[in-house]
Motif scaffolding. Structure first.
Motif, PDB file in Angstrom:
ATOM      1  N   TYR A   1     -33.347  30.748  14.397  1.00  0.00           N
ATOM      2  CA  TYR A   1     -33.289  29.848  13.259  1.00  0.00           C
ATOM      3  C   TYR A   1     -34.490  30.078  12.333  1.00  0.00           C
ATOM      4  O   TYR A   1     -35.626  30.215  12.774  1.00  0.00           O
ATOM      5  CB  TYR A   1     -33.293  28.389  13.718  1.00  0.00           C
ATOM      6  CG  TYR A   1     -33.140  27.394  12.594  1.00  0.00           C
ATOM      7  CD1 TYR A   1     -31.894  27.130  12.034  1.00  0.00           C
ATOM      8  CD2 TYR A   1     -34.257  26.715  12.081  1.00  0.00           C
ATOM      9  CE1 TYR A   1     -31.749  26.226  11.001  1.00  0.00           C
ATOM     10  CE2 TYR A   1     -34.122  25.802  11.040  1.00  0.00           C
ATOM     11  CZ  TYR A   1     -32.874  25.568  10.508  1.00  0.00           C
ATOM     12  OH  TYR A   1     -32.734  24.667   9.481  1.00  0.00           O
ATOM     13  N   GLY A   2     -34.212  30.177  11.058  1.00  0.00           N
ATOM     14  CA  GLY A   2     -35.271  30.309  10.065  1.00  0.00           C
ATOM     15  C   GLY A   2     -35.638  31.736   9.755  1.00  0.00           C
ATOM     16  O   GLY A   2     -36.445  31.970   8.845  1.00  0.00           O
TER      17      GLY A   2
ATOM     18  N   SER B   1     -25.907  23.112  10.565  1.00  0.00           N
ATOM     19  CA  SER B   1     -27.096  22.637   9.841  1.00  0.00           C
ATOM     20  C   SER B   1     -26.758  21.449   8.950  1.00  0.00           C
ATOM     21  O   SER B   1     -25.613  21.286   8.522  1.00  0.00           O
ATOM     22  CB  SER B   1     -27.681  23.761   8.976  1.00  0.00           C
ATOM     23  OG  SER B   1     -28.100  24.847   9.776  1.00  0.00           O
ATOM     24  N   PRO B   2     -27.735  20.620   8.629  1.00  0.00           N
ATOM     25  CA  PRO B   2     -27.524  19.513   7.685  1.00  0.00           C
ATOM     26  C   PRO B   2     -27.137  20.044   6.313  1.00  0.00           C
ATOM     27  O   PRO B   2     -27.396  21.203   5.960  1.00  0.00           O
ATOM     28  CB  PRO B   2     -28.885  18.814   7.640  1.00  0.00           C
ATOM     29  CG  PRO B   2     -29.607  19.275   8.865  1.00  0.00           C
ATOM     30  CD  PRO B   2     -29.107  20.651   9.157  1.00  0.00           C
TER      31      PRO B   2
ATOM     32  N   THR C   1     -30.680  17.464  15.076  1.00  0.00           N
ATOM     33  CA  THR C   1     -31.311  18.236  13.996  1.00  0.00           C
ATOM     34  C   THR C   1     -32.672  18.786  14.395  1.00  0.00           C
ATOM     35  O   THR C   1     -33.038  19.906  14.026  1.00  0.00           O
ATOM     36  CB  THR C   1     -31.445  17.371  12.738  1.00  0.00           C
ATOM     37  OG1 THR C   1     -30.160  16.878  12.363  1.00  0.00           O
ATOM     38  CG2 THR C   1     -32.031  18.159  11.585  1.00  0.00           C
ATOM     39  N   ASP C   2     -33.424  18.009  15.180  1.00  0.00           N
ATOM     40  CA  ASP C   2     -34.768  18.472  15.520  1.00  0.00           C
ATOM     41  C   ASP C   2     -34.782  19.625  16.511  1.00  0.00           C
ATOM     42  O   ASP C   2     -35.827  20.217  16.772  1.00  0.00           O
ATOM     43  CB  ASP C   2     -35.624  17.311  16.034  1.00  0.00           C
ATOM     44  CG  ASP C   2     -35.025  16.652  17.276  1.00  0.00           C
ATOM     45  OD1 ASP C   2     -34.035  17.188  17.825  1.00  0.00           O
ATOM     46  OD2 ASP C   2     -35.538  15.589  17.686  1.00  0.00           O
ATOM     47  N   GLU C   3     -33.610  19.975  17.062  1.00  0.00           N
ATOM     48  CA  GLU C   3     -33.532  21.128  17.970  1.00  0.00           C
ATOM     49  C   GLU C   3     -33.358  22.435  17.221  1.00  0.00           C
ATOM     50  O   GLU C   3     -33.566  23.520  17.793  1.00  0.00           O
ATOM     51  CB  GLU C   3     -32.355  20.961  18.941  1.00  0.00           C
ATOM     52  CG  GLU C   3     -32.514  19.857  19.971  1.00  0.00           C
ATOM     53  CD  GLU C   3     -31.313  19.781  20.902  1.00  0.00           C
ATOM     54  OE1 GLU C   3     -31.351  20.404  21.977  1.00  0.00           O
ATOM     55  OE2 GLU C   3     -30.326  19.102  20.537  1.00  0.00           O
TER      56      GLU C   3
ATOM     57  N   LYS D   1     -31.667  27.882  23.645  1.00  0.00           N
ATOM     58  CA  LYS D   1     -32.888  27.166  23.281  1.00  0.00           C
ATOM     59  C   LYS D   1     -33.975  27.569  24.260  1.00  0.00           C
ATOM     60  O   LYS D   1     -33.841  27.336  25.464  1.00  0.00           O
ATOM     61  CB  LYS D   1     -32.630  25.663  23.330  1.00  0.00           C
ATOM     62  CG  LYS D   1     -33.822  24.798  22.961  1.00  0.00           C
ATOM     63  CD  LYS D   1     -33.429  23.315  23.040  1.00  0.00           C
ATOM     64  CE  LYS D   1     -34.617  22.427  22.744  1.00  0.00           C
ATOM     65  NZ  LYS D   1     -34.252  20.978  22.849  1.00  0.00           N
ATOM     66  N   HIS D   2     -35.001  28.226  23.760  1.00  0.00           N
ATOM     67  CA  HIS D   2     -36.066  28.761  24.615  1.00  0.00           C
ATOM     68  C   HIS D   2     -35.475  29.642  25.715  1.00  0.00           C
ATOM     69  O   HIS D   2     -35.918  29.617  26.854  1.00  0.00           O
ATOM     70  CB  HIS D   2     -36.885  27.629  25.233  1.00  0.00           C
ATOM     71  CG  HIS D   2     -37.516  26.722  24.228  1.00  0.00           C
ATOM     72  ND1 HIS D   2     -38.319  27.175  23.206  1.00  0.00           N
ATOM     73  CD2 HIS D   2     -37.448  25.361  24.086  1.00  0.00           C
ATOM     74  CE1 HIS D   2     -38.739  26.156  22.469  1.00  0.00           C
ATOM     75  NE2 HIS D   2     -38.216  25.035  22.982  1.00  0.00           N
TER      76      HIS D   2
END
Length: 507
Positions: free
Chosen positions: A505-506, A348-349, A414-416, A374-375
Motif C-alpha cells: 500500500y502506498g 480504499s475510502p 481503514t487504519d490497516e 498484513k506483516h
C-alpha cells in the motif's frame, strides 16, 4: 435425488427404466451394431481416416428414437469412441419437439442429467457463458423438461466411455440459417479435438418403407460430401418428389446444419469440409426394419461419424494456442498497474481513490484471486474460478470480497491499509489432464471436481508447504474439495497457471 438434477423424461418408454434392464438392452444394441456395421470394416469401406491411429472422433450424428427401433444404429456410431477417449466437454445438439424456441435453449439450470446408469454432470458455467455472450442462446425450461432427443444419447455415452465429461445440452428451435450461423460462430472455439459433439437427429418421418429408402438415401448422399449446400439441396429434392406422408427429411436438420457450418473449411469458397475432417456413414435402418415397426409409416435412422486427423496432436496444439493467443495472459506492466489500481480502489475510502485507465485486458474473461497480507500474514483471500466475467470487473469484486467478506477474518478497517500488501493472481484457462505426470507441480495450480464438489490450490501453495505432489493432491481433495484424501484419484483434474503480481500500500 437433488432438485438440481434433471430427471429422465422418457426412461421406461424410449429405453429401459432400471439399470440392469438398461445395461442388457444396451448390450443387445451394441452386439447388433457390430453385426450391422463391424468396426473392422472401417478400413475397407473407403473411409480412409477411420482406421488411422492418429484420428479422433470429433462428432457423431445419431438417432434419438426408442432403442427397439434405433438403438443399434446409434450404437454403431458410439462404438467408434475408444473407451479411454478423453474430452473436456460433450456438446449435445438436437431439435425441440415440445416447445417453441427462438434460437436455441442451453440448459444451465441443472448440475447433472440423471439416467438409470447414474448422473452425467453439466458444465453450468459454460452454459451460462454461452447464454450471456450470444443473443441466439437463452434458457427455456419447457424446451428441456420433456425433451428426449439429448437424454436418450446419455446411456450410450455412459456405456462407451470410461469417464463422461461435463455436457453442454443445447436444444435448437429454428431452421433460420442466419441464426444457425450465429450458433456455429459461438461454438467454434470449442470445435476441436478436446471436445466431442453429439448431433441428435432422426431422418425421414412417416413415408412408406420403400419411399423412406429413397428419401433417406438422398439425405445420406447430401451429407457425405460434408457441404451444407449439398445437404440443403437433398432436403429440397425430397420435398419436390411429392412423396406421400413425408413430414420431414430430418427432424434434427437444424443441428446437422450447425455441425456442417462448424466443419466447413473457412479458406474454401465452395463450402467444402476442412481438410483435417472426414465424414463416415456408418449405418442405416428405419423403423420398418424393427420387429416392432410396420411398413406403412416409418422413421429413418442414419449414423455418421466425423473424424479429425491428428486428433491427439491437435488437442495439445489447441491448448497451446489458447494459452498463447489469449491477450489477457500476456500482461504488460501497465496492465498490472491498472489492475492493482482497480483492486486498491475496491478497498480504499472514497477520498483515496486511484486513477484507473482501463486497458484491453480489462475485457478478457478469466479467473482471478486477490490475496491480502498484513506483516506477511494472510489477511484475506477470495477468488473467482470461472471464465465468465471481464477481468477488470472481477478484480474489483474479488478485492472487495477479500477485504470485507472472507469469513475467516473481520472486515478490513481503514487504519490497516498502510500495513497491507495486495497480490493479484490472474488465472490462465483450465486444461484437463488425465495423469498426474501431466501436472507440473510448483508451476501449475490444480483444480479438481468430483460430482458436485470441487476444490483448488493455487500454484503458489506449493511454495508454502513441504509436500510431495501426491500430498498436494491429497490435501486439496480432503481440505478443499471435501472428497477424501484419495478422492483426487477418481476426480476430474485440471491444471492452470497464475500470473502473480503484488504491491504494498502506498507504493
Amino acid at each position: 435425488m437433488s432438485q438440481n438434477i434433471r430427471r429422465p423424461a422418457v426412461a421406461g418408454q424410449f429405453y429401459e427404466g432400471s439399470a440392469d434392464d438398461l445395461k442388457a438392452d444396451l448390450a443387445r444394441c451394441m452386439a447388433e451394431a457390430e453385426r450391422m456395421a463391424p468396426l473392422k470394416a472401417d478400413a475397407a469401406a473407403g473411409d480412409s481416416t477411420a482406421a488411422l491411429a492418429d484420428t479422433s472422433v470429433q462428432a457423431v450424428i445419431v438417432p434419438h428414437a426408442g432403442y427397439v427401433f434405433s438403438g443399434a444404429v446409434a450404437a454403431s456410431a458410439f462404438l467408434r469412441l475408444p473407451a479411454d477417449a478423453h474430452y473436456d466437454h460433450i456438446f449435445l445438439l438436437g431439435p425441440s419437439h415440445h416447445a417453441y424456441v427462438d434460437g436455441a435453449s442451453v440448459n444451465n439450470a441443472f448440475a447433472a442429467y440423471h439416467t438409470p446408469l447414474g448422473d452425467v454432470p453439466v458444465d453450468t458455467a459454460l452454459c451460462s457463458q454461452l447464454i450471456r455472450d450470444n443473443a441466439v442462446f437463452s434458457y427455456l425450461p419447457a424446451a428441456h423438461n420433456r425433451e428426449h432427443c439429448l437424454e436418450v444419447e446419455l446411456p450410450f455415452l455412459q456405456t462407451c466411455l470410461k469417464t463422461v465429461p461435463p455436457i453442454v445440452p443445447i436444444i435448437i428451435g429454428t431452421e433460420d440459417l442466419s441464426q444457425l450461423k450465429e450458433m456455429a460462430d459461438a461454438l467454434r472455439p470449442y470445435f476441436n479435438a478436446r471436445n466431442l459433439f453429439v448431433i441428435s437427429s432422426d431422418f425421414c418421418h412417416y413415408p412408406r418403407y420403400d419411399d423412406a429408402l429413397t428419401v433417406d438415401g438422398n439425405m445420406a448422399e447430401g451429407l457425405r460430401s460434408g457441404r451444407l449446400s449439398d445437404f440443403l439441396a437433398a432436403q429440397r429434392k425430397n420435398m419436390s418428389l411429392g412423396i406421400s406422408n413425408l413430414a420431414t427429411s430430418a427432424c434434427g436438420a437444424c443441428a446437422i446444419d450447425v455441425l456442417l457450418l462448424l466443419a466447413g473449411d473457412t479458406a474454401s469458397a465452395d463450402g467444402r469440409m476442412a481438410p483435417d475432417l472426414s465424414l463416415q456413414h456408418v449405418a442405416y435402418r428405419n423403423s420398418g426394419d424393427s420387429p416392432s415397426g410396420g411398413k406403412d409409416e416409418v422413421v429413418g435412422y442414419h449414423a455418421f461419424v466425423l473424424w479429425r486427423k491428428g486428433g491427439a496432436a491437435s488437442a495439445t496444439q489447441v491448448a497451446s494456442d489458447s494459452h498463447d493467443a489469449a491477450s489477457g495472459f500476456v500482461l504488460t506492466a501497465d496492465d498490472k498497474r491498472q489492475l492493482l489500481n482497480v483492486a486498491w480502489n475496491a478497498i480504499s475510502p472514497a477520498n483515496k481513490q486511484r486513477e484507473v485507465k482501463p486497458t484491453k485486458v480489462f475485457g478478457v474473461k478469466c479467473g482471478v484471486f486477490v490475496t491480502l497480507t498484513k506483516h506477511g500474514r494472510l489477511r484475506g483471500c477470495i477468488g473467482h474460478f470461472g471464465e465468465d466475467v471481464p477481468l477488470g470487473e472481477i478484480t474489483h469484486e474479488m478485492a472487495k470480497a477479500a477485504a470485507y467478506e472472507d469469513p475467516r477474518f473481520p472486515s478490513l478497517s481503514t487504519d490497516e491499509l498502510p500495513d497491507l500488501t495486495l497480490e493479484i493472481s490472474v488465472l490462465t484457462p483450465l486444461h484437463r489432464i488425465h495423469d498426474i505426470s501431466e501436472f507440473d507441480y510448483g508451476r501449475q495450480g490444480i483444480y479438481m471436481r468430483k460430482g458436485y464438489r470441487s476444490g483448488t490450490f493455487l500454484p503458489q501453495v506449493a511454495d508454502e508447504v513441504d509436500w510431495t505432489k501426491e500430498e498436494f493432491l491429497g490435501h486439496c481433495a480432503q481440505d478443499k474439495a471435501g472428497i477424501g484424501w484419495d478422492g483426487w484419484r477418481t476426480a476430474d483434474l485440471y491444471t492452470y497457471e497464475a500470473i502473480r503480481f503484488e504491491e504494498r500500500y502506498g507504493e
